[in-house]
Design a protein around this motif. Structure first.
Motif, PDB file in Angstrom:
ATOM      1  N   THR A 212       0.828  -1.211   0.000  1.00 40.34           N
ATOM      2  CA  THR A 212       0.000   0.000   0.000  1.00 40.34           C
ATOM      3  C   THR A 212       0.859   1.256   0.000  1.00 40.34           C
ATOM      4  N   PHE A 213       1.897   1.247   0.812  1.00 40.93           N
ATOM      5  CA  PHE A 213       2.684   2.460   0.981  1.00 40.93           C
ATOM      6  C   PHE A 213       3.892   2.518   0.046  1.00 40.93           C
ATOM      7  N   ARG A 215       4.126   3.501  -2.804  1.00 39.42           N
ATOM      8  CA  ARG A 215       4.178   4.726  -3.620  1.00 39.42           C
ATOM      9  C   ARG A 215       5.019   5.801  -2.968  1.00 39.42           C
ATOM     10  N   PHE A 216       5.255   5.705  -1.666  1.00 38.41           N
ATOM     11  CA  PHE A 216       6.092   6.706  -0.999  1.00 38.41           C
ATOM     12  C   PHE A 216       7.561   6.293  -0.984  1.00 38.41           C
TER      13      PHE A 216
ATOM     14  N   MET B   1       6.806   8.910  -5.229  1.00 37.84           N
ATOM     15  CA  MET B   1       5.973  10.095  -5.029  1.00 37.84           C
ATOM     16  C   MET B   1       6.762  11.104  -4.206  1.00 37.84           C
ATOM     17  N   ARG B   2       7.185  12.149  -4.872  1.00 36.76           N
ATOM     18  CA  ARG B   2       7.975  13.182  -4.203  1.00 36.76           C
ATOM     19  C   ARG B   2       7.478  14.559  -4.617  1.00 36.76           C
ATOM     20  N   PHE B 127      -0.123   5.945  11.614  1.00 40.57           N
ATOM     21  CA  PHE B 127      -0.916   5.875  10.387  1.00 40.57           C
ATOM     22  C   PHE B 127      -2.236   6.610  10.554  1.00 40.57           C
ATOM     23  N   PHE B 134      -3.311  12.889   4.704  1.00 44.78           N
ATOM     24  CA  PHE B 134      -3.550  12.534   3.306  1.00 44.78           C
ATOM     25  C   PHE B 134      -4.838  13.197   2.811  1.00 44.78           C
ATOM     26  N   GLU B 163      -2.097   9.572  -6.702  1.00 48.69           N
ATOM     27  CA  GLU B 163      -1.624   8.569  -5.744  1.00 48.69           C
ATOM     28  C   GLU B 163      -2.478   8.512  -4.481  1.00 48.69           C
ATOM     29  N   LEU B 164      -3.016   9.630  -4.054  1.00 52.80           N
ATOM     30  CA  LEU B 164      -3.824   9.626  -2.831  1.00 52.80           C
ATOM     31  C   LEU B 164      -5.305   9.571  -3.195  1.00 52.80           C
ATOM     32  N   PHE B 168      -6.829   4.322  -2.324  1.00 54.02           N
ATOM     33  CA  PHE B 168      -5.698   4.300  -1.411  1.00 54.02           C
ATOM     34  C   PHE B 168      -6.150   4.621   0.013  1.00 54.02           C
ATOM     35  N   GLU B 171      -7.765   1.658   1.587  1.00 57.24           N
ATOM     36  CA  GLU B 171      -6.791   0.624   1.961  1.00 57.24           C
ATOM     37  C   GLU B 171      -6.128   0.964   3.289  1.00 57.24           C
ATOM     38  N   VAL B 172      -5.775   2.213   3.455  1.00 54.15           N
ATOM     39  CA  VAL B 172      -5.114   2.622   4.700  1.00 54.15           C
ATOM     40  C   VAL B 172      -6.032   2.353   5.888  1.00 54.15           C
ATOM     41  N   HIS B 175      -5.938  -1.332   6.794  1.00 54.88           N
ATOM     42  CA  HIS B 175      -4.723  -1.715   7.516  1.00 54.88           C
ATOM     43  C   HIS B 175      -4.779  -1.258   8.963  1.00 54.88           C
ATOM     44  N   THR B 265       6.313   3.747   7.475  1.00 51.42           N
ATOM     45  CA  THR B 265       6.284   4.993   8.242  1.00 51.42           C
ATOM     46  C   THR B 265       7.397   5.930   7.785  1.00 51.42           C
ATOM     47  N   ASP B 266       8.581   5.371   7.652  1.00 52.97           N
ATOM     48  CA  ASP B 266       9.721   6.188   7.224  1.00 52.97           C
ATOM     49  C   ASP B 266       9.469   6.800   5.856  1.00 52.97           C
ATOM     50  N   HIS B 267       8.910   6.012   4.966  1.00 48.42           N
ATOM     51  CA  HIS B 267       8.699   6.522   3.620  1.00 48.42           C
ATOM     52  C   HIS B 267       7.689   7.657   3.601  1.00 48.42           C
ATOM     53  N   VAL B 268       6.590   7.472   4.335  1.00 49.46           N
ATOM     54  CA  VAL B 268       5.584   8.524   4.366  1.00 49.46           C
ATOM     55  C   VAL B 268       6.159   9.774   5.041  1.00 49.46           C
TER      56      VAL B 268
END
Lengths: 522, 539
Positions: A212-213, A215-216, B1-2, B127, B134, B163-164, B168, B171-172, B175, B265-268
């Motif tokens: 799910t994540f 994409r980040f 995604m940046r 999250f 988000f 992307e958001l 999506f 799904e979040v 989870h 978590t780190d990626h977000v």
């Protein structure tokens, strides 16, 4: 094979038929200090570097005992030559690695509380042992061996791995191991209890979040979760789970339980001795490789029956090692004695490499006497009964009179011990006395050395000593002919020429000042 | 995604995220620190920060890491134009990113747990805060995307809307539910080394949205009732050692999963950190623009050129730091140095030479960061590096040690200098006598300009300046700080030949003090410059 009647097989270090006695001699030295010459010749540093990281093998004693005859030296040269083969060496290294993990396993087993865990470690250790020995035996069998040492070991192992006790051990460890590997179980973990069942296979259901994540995700980050506690031991819940598994899979665990009783001390003494002794060669080969990467070669020295010495391209291994670490240049030197010649008399520029030369001669001879390759491109050396050294001790400088007396006493003691087969290296004695005294004393002591007929190196500032006897060879530290300030660290056979260099050192300092000025103006 | 609001193809090298600070925060090079000090960048940065230290930090790092490619500069200029047109949206984006990071930090009181079970709990809470962020980000994009024209912003908003999307967000939420592990942790394992459990794999117990009846059915059909032996180990509720041991086993079972969560978590967080840092720069630009406008100063968007074009010309160029410090508009100057490898600035002390040099350096840095510049109009070639070598006030004694120090600094610059660099020299090599200083200057300047760098040199080394004037007027421009005949300064720089040294005159005046009062400053000026020299030095 290991049935008590012939417990000791061959050794890779000792060529004598009577291996136990050779080992006893070595063990006698095990606790003893290093030979007295080690500090002076920097052999202590050399050996420390060689044995570094191999403390568990207690290799130092191997380096403390010079060999007495040419055949013993040849025996080790043969093994060195065989082990120079990369493929064979990799097999031996793998064997050594397996034996290390076996020892770690056994050590772990000794401290664990949980009996099921202890038994498993013992089984794993036995399995490691069987695999390691079988592989080594096979590798030696297929290798083209020339050394007496490794050939003897190969035939010993061939018999050993076919023996009944060994094959039985091997078969049983494999069978129980397979059964344990097949055990699967499911857990349901609640806050206050855990349910254990026989297991099923299935995919990881925890990966969905990652998708799910994703994409980040820009770049992978280091894993952060750390669950495994540092200790190898299981906690009480793990023990409880394991205990329940013994009930779910009783047939597997009963076999494991009785394994240790059926197979006690299975290690073969010849195998374990080889594991330790071969490290002598591996350590030394590793050490040589560091120099060979930098273009500095080692060679197998020939052993001369008379007192001829003929060495080219030699270097001080301790100094060269330090220089290579700093990226410096290593200067090689030649030296030879032929016919009647016995003594190198070294004179010349301060800090020109005289002491290094003396150390180098000593190192080459001592390492040769261990049956090792020596730091030189070609070498012919003589064996000795004892290598005696006397290097100036700076710390006593304030007691001038006491120092001269000390030196004479010490020299006397060395000469008492020296025989015609000894090697004597004397560095800068009598520096504390007048030139006349030094000349006189030097001549007297040198005469005694010549009378004994031993091989020696004498480093001195008294140049007149270089020419009073044909058996003395004058060696001079030289400077660059184009620039009197630059030392070449080359020592050559030539008459002592009596240059003063103290003034030049002062000049050298002025030169750096000029360099600084010119740099500011550019 | 940046976010990609600063570079069209990469992230900002620094975004203040704890993880990335360790991994990749580039060290500010020594030359950049010197540059910041010499140009008094602190004043500019303080105005951009307007009390927000993070904004200040990001702006300073961006100013000291200039872009070199004109196209990249224009990319930022376009984004900045959008920002200037919609300041509120940009400030909202910055606030959103900051508060997302802040809320995530509050969940863990600033600590990221290491134990897997703790990570799972922590991730659930984090999250939860992310989900709110988000949704807000999506709303901002939906509302404002159409008003933004810059390629940077267009892509930024499009990415968010793609992307958001609703799928999506759903799904979040799903989870979030699973992360509570309401039915215990289900795991499969095998025996590893030393009979320890290993290769733990997480199993999903059942679909959590089952109805009550379905749950009952599943309980009825549970493994222990169906011939599958289940052996349970139950702990006394007050057996703390046992409960800790059990939680260790749960940790082992959850380790792989926890790593997945921690990474997510780190990626977000990485995204929000990048967004915060990138918008921080534009917030700083807005702050600075607003402040300068309040003070009545005129700024413009500069024209970045390629280095080969040798462009450097502008009108109404001033030192923004000086404006910010004194609080009103200051004297500005024009510069016409297209195609000049060397600009020599001479003239009266306190005549505005150093200020002018700073305004050139600041304009260069600001332009190459994508900022507007302090001028009515400006165009310049983008330099591969900007270096300053300013006289250090603190050690004004004329000793060889001082020259040593100066040349050591010069040597450091030489280590870093590339063709295409801009080198600003302020009274360099003056720590020795004039003849020697001039000789050093001649050699260094010759070598540096021949290497393809441009030099602006404020100097009193008349030997050097005159020599240059006589030998090379084609690629050298000469500016002189103006002084009225009565000695007052206008702080204006005019094209003008370097004056001859006045030592002889001064000496004469000192020794013959009062004997010939009429031969004062006027005579000095008259002797220094001729008509021909004046014309030769202008473009």
């Amino acid at each position: 094979m290991a049935d008590g009647e012939n417990v000791t097989g061959p050794s890779v270090l000792h060529h004598e038929a009577d291996v136990p006695r050779a080992r006893e001699r070595e063990q006698a030295r095990e606790r003893a200090e290093a030979p007295a010459c080690f500090g002076d010749l920097h052999l202590d540093q050399v050996i420390a570097t060689i044995t570094k990281g191999r403390d568990a093998y207690r290799l130092r004693p191997f380096f403390h005992v010079p060999l007495a005859d040419a055949d013993a030296v040849a025996y080790r040269h043969e093994v060195f030559r065989d082990l120079a083969d990369e493929a064979l060496r990799a097999h031996v290294e793998a064997f050594a690695g397996a034996m290390r993990s076996l020892r770690e396993c056994s050590a772990q087993a000794g401290v664990l509380r949980d009996a099921n865990q202890r038994r498993r470690l013992r089984l794993d250790a036995a399995s490691t042992y069987c695999t390691a020995v079988t592989r080594l035996a096979r590798a030696l069998h297929h290798a083209e061996l020339h050394s007496r040492g490794l050939r003897r070991l190969a035939s010993y192992l061939r018999v050993y791995v076919a023996s009944d006790p060994f094959t039985a051990l091997q078969a049983e460890t494999a069978r129980i191991g397979r059964q344990l590997d097949a055990v699967r179980y499911d857990l349901t973990l609640y806050p206050d209890r855990v349910a254990v069942r026989k297991g099923t296979d299935g995919a990881d259901d925890g990966a969905g979040v990652g998708r799910t994540f994703a994409r980040f995700a820009e770049q992978p980050t280091a894993p952060r979760a750390a669950a495994v506690p540092p200790s190898f031991a299981m906690n009480m819940v793990e023990s409880a789970i394991l205990e329940r598994l013994t009930r779910l899979y009783p047939e597997v665990f009963v076999d494991l339980e009785t394994f240790a009783e059926r197979h006690g001390d299975y290690l073969d003494p010849t195998v374990t001795a080889f594991d330790r002794e071969v490290q002598f060669y591996l350590a030394y080969l590793d050490y040589m490789a560091r120099f060979e990467d930098a273009g500095l070669g080692f060679c197998f020295p020939a052993v001369s029956s008379d007192k001829a010495v003929r060495v080219t391209g030699a270097f001080d291994a301790a100094l060269a090692h330090a220089l290579l670490e700093e990226g410096g240049m290593v200067v090689c030197n030649d030296f030879h004695l032929s016919g009647e010649e016995r003594i190198f008399l070294v004179t010349g520029a301060n800090q020109g490499g005289k002491t290094t030369f003396a150390r180098m001669v000593g190192q080459v001879h001592f390492l040769a006497s261990l049956g090792c390759p020596v730091p030189a491109s070609r070498a012919e050396v003589c064996l000795f009964d004892e290598l005696l050294t006397h290097f100036e001790k700076v710390e006593d400088l304030d007691l001038l009179r006491g120092k001269l007396q000390d030196e004479l006493l010490r020299l006397h003691e060395l000469l008492e011990r020296a025989t015609p087969r000894s090697i004597l290296i004397v560095n800068e004695v009598f520096a504390s006395t007048t030139a006349d005294d030094a000349r006189y004393l030097g001549r007297r002591v040198l005469n005694r050395l010549l009378k004994l007929g031993l091989v020696g190196v004498w480093v001195t500032f008294v140049e007149e000593l270089a020419s009073f006897d044909p058996r003395i060879v004058s060696v001079v530290s030289t400077v660059d002919p184009a620039n009197a300030l630059r030392r070449t660290f080359k020592l050559l056979r030539r008459p002592a020429d009596g240059h003063a260099h103290a003034l030049a050192i002062a000049k050298a300092h002025r030169l750096t000042y000029d360099e600084l000025r010119s740099r500011l103006r550019s | 995604m940046r976010p990609r609001l600063l570079h069209h193809d990469r992230d900002l090298a620094f975004d203040g995220a704890p993880a990335s600070r360790k991994r990749r925060a580039p060290e500010v090079p020594h030359s950049a620190r010197v540059l910041a000090q010499d140009l008094e960048l602190d004043t500019l940065v303080a105005a951009m920060a307007r009390g927000d230290p993070f904004v200040g930090d990001v702006c300073e790092r961006i100013l000291l890491d200039p872009l070199v490619d004109p196209a990249s500069i224009r990319y930022r200029q376009q984004v900045l134009r959008d920002c200037l047109a919609h300041p509120d949206v940009v400030r909202q984006l910055y606030a959103l990113a900051s508060s997302s990071i802040e809320r995530a930090r509050k969940v863990s009181w600033g600590f990221m747990p290491r134990r897997p079970e703790a990570i799972v709990r922590h991730s659930h809470d984090v999250f939860h805060t992310f989900l709110a962020s988000f949704r807000l980000l999506r709303r901002l994009a939906d509302e404002h995307a159409e008003h933004f024209a810059a390629p940077g912003f267009t892509a930024f908003f499009a990415t968010i809307r793609r992307e958001l999307d609703d799928a999506f967000l759903a799904e979040v939420e799903q989870h979030l539910h699973e992360l509570r592990f309401e039915e215990g942790v289900w795991s499969s394992a095998r025996l590893g080394s030393g009979n320890r459990g290993s290769d733990y794999v997480l199993r999903r117990p059942a679909r959590p949205d089952l109805s009550a009846w379905a749950r009952l059915w599943r309980w009825w059909r549970r493994p222990s009732r169906n011939g599958v032996t289940t052996l349970t180990y139950r702990l006394h509720p007050r057996d703390e050692v046992g409960l800790r041991a059990l939680s260790e086993v749960r940790d082992r079972a959850l380790e792989g999963f926890a790593n997945v969560l921690a990474q997510a978590t780190d990626h977000v967080l990485g995204y929000f950190h990048a967004l915060r840092a990138e918008t921080a720069f534009y917030v700083g630009c807005l702050n600075l623009s607003e402040r300068l406008r309040e003070l009545g100063a005129t700024t413009c968007m500069p024209e970045p050129r390629a280095w080969q074009e040798g462009a450097r010309a502008g009108a109404g160029l001033f030192d923004p730091c000086l404006t910010l410090r004194v609080g009103h508009p200051v004297v500005d100057n024009d510069l016409a140095a297209d195609g000049a490898g060397l600009v020599i600035i001479t003239g009266a002390n306190q005549g505005g030479k150093t200020t002018f040099l700073r305004s050139v350096g600041l304009a260069q840095l600001m332009m190459q960061s994508g900022l507007f510049v302090a001028a009515r109009s400006y165009r310049a070639s983008a330099a591969t590096g900007v270096f300053t070598h300013f006289k250090r006030e603190e050690d004004a004694t004329m000793t060889s040690g001082k020259l040593d120090e100066e040349l050591a600094r010069m040597s450091l610059i030489a280590d870093a200098l590339t063709p295409g660099s801009l080198l600003l020299l302020n009274e360099s090599f003056a720590a020795t006598n004039e003849r020697e200083g001039s000789e050093i200057a001649r050699q260094i300047v010759q070598a540096v300009t021949e290497a393809g760098a441009q030099v602006c040199f404020v100097t009193h080394l008349t030997d050097f300046a005159r020599d240059r004037f006589e030998r090379d007027r084609r690629t050298t421009r000469f500016l002189r700080a103006e002084r009225q005949p009565d000695g007052t300064r206008t702080f204006k720089l005019r094209a003008g030949a370097p004056e001859r040294t006045s030592h002889g005159v001064d000496l004469y005046l000192t020794i013959f003090d009062g004997d010939d009062a009429s031969a004062g400053p006027a005579a000095q000026d008259g002797a220094a410059t001729t008509k021909a020299e004046q014309t030769g030095s202008t473009k």
